[in-house]
Design an enzyme around this catalytic site. Structure first.
Site, PDB file in Angstrom:
ATOM      1  N   GLU A 182       0.808  -1.249  -0.016  1.00 33.42           N
ATOM      2  CA  GLU A 182       0.128   0.046   0.009  1.00 33.42           C
ATOM      3  C   GLU A 182       0.873   1.221  -0.022  1.00 33.42           C
ATOM      4  O   GLU A 182       0.497   2.191   0.610  1.00 33.42           O
ATOM      5  CB  GLU A 182      -1.107  -0.116   1.118  1.00 33.42           C
ATOM      6  CG  GLU A 182      -1.905  -1.270   1.376  1.00 33.42           C
ATOM      7  CD  GLU A 182      -3.031  -1.032   2.292  1.00 33.42           C
ATOM      8  OE1 GLU A 182      -2.748  -0.340   3.194  1.00 33.42           O
ATOM      9  OE2 GLU A 182      -3.861  -1.925   1.836  1.00 33.42           O
ATOM     10  N   GLU A 253      -6.549  -7.729  -0.958  1.00 32.37           N
ATOM     11  CA  GLU A 253      -7.138  -7.914   0.258  1.00 32.37           C
ATOM     12  C   GLU A 253      -8.719  -7.570   0.092  1.00 32.37           C
ATOM     13  O   GLU A 253      -8.972  -6.351  -0.004  1.00 32.37           O
ATOM     14  CB  GLU A 253      -6.497  -6.727   0.856  1.00 32.37           C
ATOM     15  CG  GLU A 253      -5.032  -7.034   1.792  1.00 32.37           C
ATOM     16  CD  GLU A 253      -4.434  -6.115   2.884  1.00 32.37           C
ATOM     17  OE1 GLU A 253      -5.452  -5.524   3.358  1.00 32.37           O
ATOM     18  OE2 GLU A 253      -3.295  -6.181   3.023  1.00 32.37           O
TER      19      GLU A 253
END
Length: 818
Positions: A182, A253
């Site tokens: 991320e 995710e």
């Protein structure tokens, strides 16, 4: 050809050339990953090896496989494996090689997300704290000291996997790896140091020549050939797509619930919502979906990030203890089976979309004259609609997707839950309420004279403790000229907890929260005339795990003032003495050997003091059910069993509803002996250890609620429109069914409720409705009693007659498992 793409292709060629027999060729294109020349749609689940135990791994992986998963995904935890520079640990729960080999043994693929910054609600985002002491270091930026250490660790993990031949290019299970995590969330904060670091990380990873692709999540500018992937709950709606037409759409995710912090209510995500967004992502040409988490597990020891509960993603398809969380696990299993019926047209057919209404659409894949699959989507969140598709009518419940593997027959609808529900029950095995079996040891409250670390300033907490303890004592002494004077002690802090002692007596405490970062303490105190000693305990409930410039984060006491009638004394710049950690920690009183280094007294033999250690012995519960420690009567601290920490507890931190965030703490069976298990509790507040119990967790009730409008189990679908010739009635094998299944070792011993008709309510709260077949209970008892598994079609002939013609029927059964 770009340098990164050239390196990637060279790596694939070299790996394939030297891997020998059994190697798999893993590549990708704009449709999906390609394994040995075959396009794949893959379902994956996150199971983190250190959040469970090696004894649990085989069962967790087997349950994931039975649930229709193809891949097991895990983060790699740098601070766990290299707690000190060049001191590596891959033993026990840290044995990632053993974990990957177990995945391989069960015939699944693996994805390793090396990071090595992982966030993951793991303390310090997985970075070892010793990085902080490297001169000039800036984490996750174009910074040579950080890049050197990062490359060294990533290379260590990659080379370890290669040495064990665990990459698919060597015949192993690993088909995918992740670098960074991320980074797109913080890249802009590093300004001109961000983009070069991103490119370097991608090139470094590809240059390690693993023979399998690399991904970056939440990184829409991931450099070629690294695949950009989505994280979140609604990637079918939010993901802008691959940043190259030659890359597949990957979802790394898909949050099955959300992590919980102390003071917050649990975030529960329904099975229907998860299924809808998975089906939508796949319908839009997504090819890889990973559930984060599929099994969350436990943040043992001090591994949880700031304010994060010890229990992690307990609402995942497999709960903290590895038990099925129904209907989530079963509903997703049905979804996976339905999508896999569509593989041929989805992977080789022509893709089209069409509007079916204002908020309805169809995603269609057409192969040859036979192969066709369709996803009919109703985005309206409020009402059921009927749509026309290929001259047939289809009823779509609110916010749902129907999957038609032959473009004719609905095999699955995301809003129609036919899977059973289950209830997790707690049974008390042993109450630890005997005063004579508990002992206590009071932690020493240090004074300035007891300290050897001194400074004329307030030191920063994390840089002083080096993550060796949650605690840092701040002590000072000063002269007071007035007798029995009353003052106010004012302390501001950027740590999570603060306890204050004056002349050895407790005077007050305060704490922050995940949202309120700076607690303030104001306590009235009485000072002696002459020398006074003030001791302040600064505590952390985990280190921060995210954000740019993590190395610059600070914690600890910021200001200290003593306000009196005559003056205000500011001790912020003063002579301070420090002690890292508690004396009980240093002596390891939670172990057999360390426990004997101090004098333990009978419980309650003297005045209670905050910061007290308690110990007792207990026998392991009989059987194989998961074991839990009920700490509802305690306040805040940490618990150890046979020297192994089962994590921090903070029962006194209540949610807005006035209940603790967590009261039960997982005790893996592998931590236990048959008898005389040593339990040690380190309590900061006013906990009452005589209220502690040893409990077991099990599934004791199963319930199913299925109507005539529900769909038959996907396993009964044969890929054709299953209707009798010239007759619209469903064949017997294609009827909706109530399916009940007790856990292994348990059978259905009692039918608590059974109604064929129109029962009201659901599996949580039910009653007989206006229509009810009086044969309901005897029919279900005959079919299910004494069995572990039973199946009953929702069909009037099964119950002898139609109790109320013209009324749609439902079958609701609640059963006891013993």
């Amino acid at each position: 050809m770009g340098s990164w793409l050239f390196l990637f292709l060279v790596g694939l060629f070299l790996a394939a050339s030297v891997s020998g027999v059994g190697s798999r060729n893993v590549t990708y294109d704009g449709r999906s990953l390609i394994i040995d020349g075959q396009h794949k749609i893959l379902f994956s689940g996150s199971i983190h090896y250190p959040r469970s135990t090696p004894q649990m791994w085989p069962s967790l992986i087997a349950k994931a496989k039975t649930g229709g998963l193809d891949v097991i995904e895990t983060l790699v935890f740098w601070n766990l494996h290299e707690p000190q520079p060049e001191q590596f640990d891959f033993s026990g729960q840290r044995d990632i090689v053993r974990f990957i080999k177990e995945i391989q043994a069960q015939g699944l693929y693996a994805c390793i997300r090396i990071g090595p910054f992982i966030q993951g609600e793991w303390s310090y985002g997985g970075l070892p704290f010793w990085l902080h002491d490297i001169p000039g270091i800036v984490y996750r930026s174009d910074n040579e000291p950080f890049k050197y250490q990062m490359k060294k660790f990533v290379s260590k993990i990659v080379n370890m996997m290669k040495a064990e031949k665990l990459y698919a290019s060597q015949g192993g299970p690993i088909i995918l790896s992740q670098i960074e995590n991320e980074y797109g969330m913080v890249e802009a904060a590093f300004r001109d140091k961000g983009p070069p670091y991103l490119r370097w990380a991608a090139e470094m990873a590809v240059g390690l020549q693993t023979g399998v692709p690399w991904v970056m999540c939440k990184q829409n500018n991931a450099p070629d050939p690294v695949i950009n992937a989505c994280n979140g709950r609604r990637c079918g709606e939010t993901f802008p797509g691959p940043n190259s037409p030659n890359k597949p759409a990957i979802w790394t995710e898909n949050w099955t619930s959300f992590y919980q912090v102390y003071g917050d209510e649990p975030d529960i995500r329904s099975a229907e919502d998860i299924a809808f967004h998975v089906a939508l992502f796949i319908a839009k040409k997504g090819s890889y979906v990973n559930y984060y988490m599929y099994h969350g597990g436990t943040n043992f020891g001090r591994t949880a990030a700031a304010y994060v509960l010890t229990s992690y993603y307990d609402q995942a398809p497999l709960d903290e203890y590895g038990l099925f969380r129904q209907p989530k696990w079963g509903h997703l299993k049905e979804l996976h089976a339905a999508i896999k019926l569509c593989l041929n047209p989805m992977l080789s057919g022509v893709y089209t979309t069409m509007a079916l209404g204002k908020s309805q659409e169809a995603f269609v894949y057409r192969g040859n004259s036979v192969d066709c699959a369709a996803f009919l989507v109703n985005n309206d969140t409020r009402k059921t609609v009927v749509v026309t598709f290929q001259d047939s009518l289809y009823e779509l419940p609110p916010k749902s997707i129907s999957i038609l593997p032959d473009c004719k027959t609905v095999a699955f609808n995301t809003a129609k839950v036919s899977t059973q529900y289950n209830t997790r029950a707690v049974e008390t095995s042993k109450k630890l309420d005997s005063i004579v079996k508990w002992e206590e040891y009071k932690e020493t409250i240090p004074t300035f004279e007891d300290t050897s670390l001194r400074a004329n300033m307030l030191l920063e907490h994390m840089n002083t403790t080096k993550d060796n303890s949650d605690y840092l004592w701040y002590t000072f002494r000063f002269q007071n000229d007035f007798s029995d004077a009353e003052y106010v002690l004012n302390v501001t802090s950027s740590a999570h907890v603060l306890h204050a002692f004056v002349n050895g007596s407790f005077v007050g405490s305060t704490h922050g929260s995940f949202k309120t970062k700076t607690p303030i303490l104001e306590s009235k105190i009485t000072l002696n005339k002459g020398t006074n000693y003030i001791s302040l305990l600064s505590g952390m409930a985990g280190l921060p795990d995210s954000g740019a410039y993590l190395e610059r984060r600070v914690a600890g006491i910021n200001t200290v003032r003593v306000k009196g009638e005559h003056e205000i004394k500011d001790f912020t710049r003063y002579s301070w003495g420090y002690q890292v950690g508690l004396l009980g920690e240093k002596l390891q009183v939670y172990t057999d050997s360390g426990s004997n280094k101090v004098k333990w007294n009978t419980y309650g033999s003297s005045t209670h003091q905050r910061l007290t250690w308690y110990r007792t012995l207990f026998d392991a519960p009989a059987g194989k059910d998961p074991v839990t420690l009920n700490l509802e009567s305690m306040g805040k601290g940490e618990a150890w069993i046979n020297g192994q920490s089962i994590g921090r507890y903070w029962v006194s931190f209540l949610t807005p509803k006035g209940i603790p965030s967590q009261t039960r703490y997982n005790v893996p069976r592998s931590f236990l002996k048959r008898t005389d298990n040593l339990l040690v509790i380190q309590e900061e507040e006013n906990g009452y250890p005589l209220g502690i119990s040893i409990d077991t967790i099990s599934i004791t009730k199963v319930c199913s609620h299925v109507s005539e409008s529900h769909l038959p189990p996907v396993i009964s679908w044969q890929g054709q429109n299953k209707t009798e010739h010239n007759n619209s009635k469903k064949l017997h094998g294609r009827r909706p069914k109530v399916q009940l299944q007790c856990p292994p070792g348990r059978n259905i011993s009692r039918i608590l409720f059974a109604s064929y008709g129109n029962p009201t309510g659901d599996c949580e709260n039910y009653a007989i409705g206006s229509c009810h077949s009086f044969t309901s209970l005897p029919t279900i008892e005959e079919a299910c009693m004494g069995k572990r598994i039973c199946t009953i079609p929702v069909w009037r002939k099964k119950f002898g007659n139609d109790p109320c013609p013209g009324i749609p029927k439902t079958l609701l059964v609640d059963a006891q498992c013993t």
